[in-house]
Scaffold this motif. Structure first.
Motif, PDB file in Angstrom:
ATOM      1  N   GLY A 222      34.281  55.578  50.301  1.00  0.00           N
ATOM      2  CA  GLY A 222      34.419  56.944  49.810  1.00  0.00           C
ATOM      3  C   GLY A 222      33.322  57.320  48.842  1.00  0.00           C
ATOM      4  N   SER A 223      32.954  56.385  47.957  1.00  0.00           N
ATOM      5  CA  SER A 223      31.886  56.648  47.003  1.00  0.00           C
ATOM      6  C   SER A 223      30.550  56.829  47.705  1.00  0.00           C
ATOM      7  CB  SER A 223      31.782  55.505  45.990  1.00  0.00           C
ATOM      8  OG  SER A 223      32.974  55.358  45.257  1.00  0.00           O
ATOM      9  N   GLU A 224      30.319  56.023  48.750  1.00  0.00           N
ATOM     10  CA  GLU A 224      29.094  56.164  49.540  1.00  0.00           C
ATOM     11  C   GLU A 224      29.028  57.563  50.152  1.00  0.00           C
ATOM     12  OE1 GLU A 224      26.481  54.364  50.039  1.00  0.00           O
ATOM     13  OE2 GLU A 224      26.946  52.233  49.866  1.00  0.00           O
ATOM     14  N   ALA A 225      30.128  57.990  50.736  1.00  0.00           N
ATOM     15  CA  ALA A 225      30.163  59.305  51.368  1.00  0.00           C
ATOM     16  C   ALA A 225      29.985  60.415  50.336  1.00  0.00           C
ATOM     17  CB  ALA A 225      31.479  59.482  52.119  1.00  0.00           C
ATOM     18  N   LEU A 226      30.649  60.277  49.186  1.00  0.00           N
ATOM     19  CA  LEU A 226      30.569  61.302  48.153  1.00  0.00           C
ATOM     20  C   LEU A 226      29.155  61.416  47.591  1.00  0.00           C
ATOM     21  CD1 LEU A 226      31.884  63.379  46.305  1.00  0.00           C
ATOM     22  CD2 LEU A 226      32.595  61.501  44.800  1.00  0.00           C
ATOM     23  N   SER A 227      28.567  60.292  47.193  1.00  0.00           N
ATOM     24  CA  SER A 227      27.217  60.333  46.627  1.00  0.00           C
ATOM     25  C   SER A 227      26.200  60.797  47.662  1.00  0.00           C
ATOM     26  CB  SER A 227      26.819  58.961  46.076  1.00  0.00           C
ATOM     27  OG  SER A 227      27.460  58.700  44.852  1.00  0.00           O
ATOM     28  N   GLY A 228      26.353  60.327  48.894  1.00  0.00           N
ATOM     29  CA  GLY A 228      25.437  60.748  49.943  1.00  0.00           C
ATOM     30  C   GLY A 228      25.482  62.256  50.151  1.00  0.00           C
ATOM     31  N   TYR A 229      26.678  62.812  50.159  1.00  0.00           N
ATOM     32  CA  TYR A 229      26.829  64.253  50.329  1.00  0.00           C
ATOM     33  C   TYR A 229      26.208  65.009  49.163  1.00  0.00           C
ATOM     34  CZ  TYR A 229      29.121  68.808  50.798  1.00  0.00           C
ATOM     35  OH  TYR A 229      29.375  70.153  50.902  1.00  0.00           O
ATOM     36  N   MET A 230      26.439  64.521  47.935  1.00  0.00           N
ATOM     37  CA  MET A 230      25.930  65.219  46.762  1.00  0.00           C
ATOM     38  C   MET A 230      24.401  65.247  46.749  1.00  0.00           C
ATOM     39  SD  MET A 230      28.722  66.113  45.488  1.00  0.00           S
ATOM     40  CE  MET A 230      28.675  66.565  43.801  1.00  0.00           C
ATOM     41  N   PHE A 231      23.777  64.105  47.028  1.00  0.00           N
ATOM     42  CA  PHE A 231      22.316  64.070  47.032  1.00  0.00           C
ATOM     43  C   PHE A 231      21.751  64.919  48.174  1.00  0.00           C
ATOM     44  CE2 PHE A 231      22.723  60.202  44.373  1.00  0.00           C
ATOM     45  CZ  PHE A 231      21.814  60.545  43.384  1.00  0.00           C
ATOM     46  N   HIS A 232      22.396  64.865  49.325  1.00  0.00           N
ATOM     47  CA  HIS A 232      21.952  65.673  50.463  1.00  0.00           C
ATOM     48  C   HIS A 232      22.041  67.161  50.121  1.00  0.00           C
ATOM     49  CE1 HIS A 232      21.490  67.137  54.571  1.00  0.00           C
ATOM     50  NE2 HIS A 232      22.621  67.797  54.435  1.00  0.00           N
ATOM     51  N   TYR A 233      23.146  67.574  49.512  1.00  0.00           N
ATOM     52  CA  TYR A 233      23.312  68.983  49.173  1.00  0.00           C
ATOM     53  C   TYR A 233      22.333  69.399  48.077  1.00  0.00           C
ATOM     54  CZ  TYR A 233      26.051  73.276  49.428  1.00  0.00           C
ATOM     55  OH  TYR A 233      26.457  74.569  49.667  1.00  0.00           O
ATOM     56  N   ALA A 234      22.101  68.508  47.122  1.00  0.00           N
ATOM     57  CA  ALA A 234      21.199  68.822  46.008  1.00  0.00           C
ATOM     58  C   ALA A 234      19.772  69.044  46.472  1.00  0.00           C
ATOM     59  CB  ALA A 234      21.242  67.707  44.968  1.00  0.00           C
ATOM     60  N   ASP A 235      19.419  68.523  47.649  1.00  0.00           N
ATOM     61  CA  ASP A 235      18.074  68.698  48.193  1.00  0.00           C
ATOM     62  C   ASP A 235      17.863  70.059  48.839  1.00  0.00           C
ATOM     63  OD1 ASP A 235      16.604  66.458  47.496  1.00  0.00           O
ATOM     64  OD2 ASP A 235      17.394  65.249  49.149  1.00  0.00           O
TER      65      ASP A 235
ATOM     66  N   LEU B 178      39.145  57.158  45.980  1.00  0.00           N
ATOM     67  CA  LEU B 178      40.277  56.536  45.302  1.00  0.00           C
ATOM     68  C   LEU B 178      41.148  55.742  46.270  1.00  0.00           C
ATOM     69  CD1 LEU B 178      41.327  59.431  42.892  1.00  0.00           C
ATOM     70  CD2 LEU B 178      39.929  57.424  42.375  1.00  0.00           C
ATOM     71  N   GLU B 179      41.282  56.229  47.497  1.00  0.00           N
ATOM     72  CA  GLU B 179      42.058  55.508  48.494  1.00  0.00           C
ATOM     73  C   GLU B 179      41.430  54.159  48.847  1.00  0.00           C
ATOM     74  OE1 GLU B 179      43.987  59.296  50.960  1.00  0.00           O
ATOM     75  OE2 GLU B 179      42.098  58.369  51.621  1.00  0.00           O
ATOM     76  N   GLU B 180      40.108  54.095  48.776  1.00  0.00           N
ATOM     77  CA  GLU B 180      39.404  52.882  49.161  1.00  0.00           C
ATOM     78  C   GLU B 180      39.604  51.732  48.175  1.00  0.00           C
ATOM     79  OE1 GLU B 180      37.633  51.919  51.893  1.00  0.00           O
ATOM     80  OE2 GLU B 180      38.487  53.713  52.800  1.00  0.00           O
TER      81      GLU B 180
END
Length: 223
Positions: A116-129, A218-220
């Protein structure tokens, strides 16, 4: 649609996102155990371990977003820069809490993100670009909202059940005040007139995605 109408409608939509998030949080195993009073010190340790891997990325993605706001969005760039500066040492508070409950700092810093953290951080950095990533205000609504509305309650409950001292839950307690101030700043931005219909749609969509990914993080803990 007038500026006031856009803002009013946006807050209604974000309130719906928040209500859905609260329902999902109630089903997260570690939070269910916390509410039931059956949570363990190992649960809390694993929670901090997993949160740290995501928290350490917070200031970098905010800084990246700031760098992608153009001169027509200087207010958002300035707000993002201030926010990144305020949060770039937050993970150190979490690390101190982790060590205070018997965790190894070396192991914590060598840890990897859960799915979940991988997905969350990946999404945030991708969106921030993206150019002018206004939609990230939706991410802030979720993340800062959790700090302002839920973190202190979680900290108090961990203390009640596990007998923890204040210096073992400092990270969560601090964020009630700090994130409360941030949510006030966010509300001022959302009502400032810079958010049009398209931006509002982006903000809501980003909030929906981040809410789902935060719950997954959190589920992970239990996988």
């Amino acid at each position: 649609m007038t500026t006031d109408t856009v803002a009013d409608t946006l807050f209604v939509r974000l309130t719906e996102v928040w209500a859905d998030l609260e329902e999902r949080l109630d089903t997260v195993p570690v939070l269910a155990r916390l509410a039931a009073g059956t949570v363990t010190l190992d649960d809390y340790r694993r929670l901090l371990f997993n949160l740290r891997q995501q928290v350490v990325d917070g200031s970098p993605w905010i800084s990246r977003a700031a760098s992608n706001f153009d001169t027509d969005h200087l207010d958002l760039r300035s707000a993002a820069i201030r926010h990144a500066e305020e949060e770039h040492r937050d993970h150190l508070m979490l690390e101190r809490d982790y060590v205070a409950i018997g965790g190894s700092l070396d192991e914590l810093r060598a840890g990897r993100k859960n799915l979940g953290s991988e997905a969350l951080s990946g999404y945030m950095f991708h969106y921030a670009d993206r150019p002018n990533p206004v939609g990230l205000l939706g991410a802030m609504f979720v993340i800062e909202g959790l700090g302002a509305k839920r973190a202190a309650g979680w900290a108090a409950r961990f203390q009640d059940v596990l007998g923890l001292a204040d210096n073992q839950v400092h990270f969560m307690r601090y964020h009630q005040e700090a994130d409360g101030a941030h949510t006030g700043d966010l509300e001022a931005i959302l009502t400032s007139g810079i958010v049009d219909d398209a931006a509002a749609d982006d903000i809501v969509r980003c909030a929906e995605v981040v809410a789902r990914l935060y719950v997954l993080q959190l589920e992970e803990l239990d996988r």
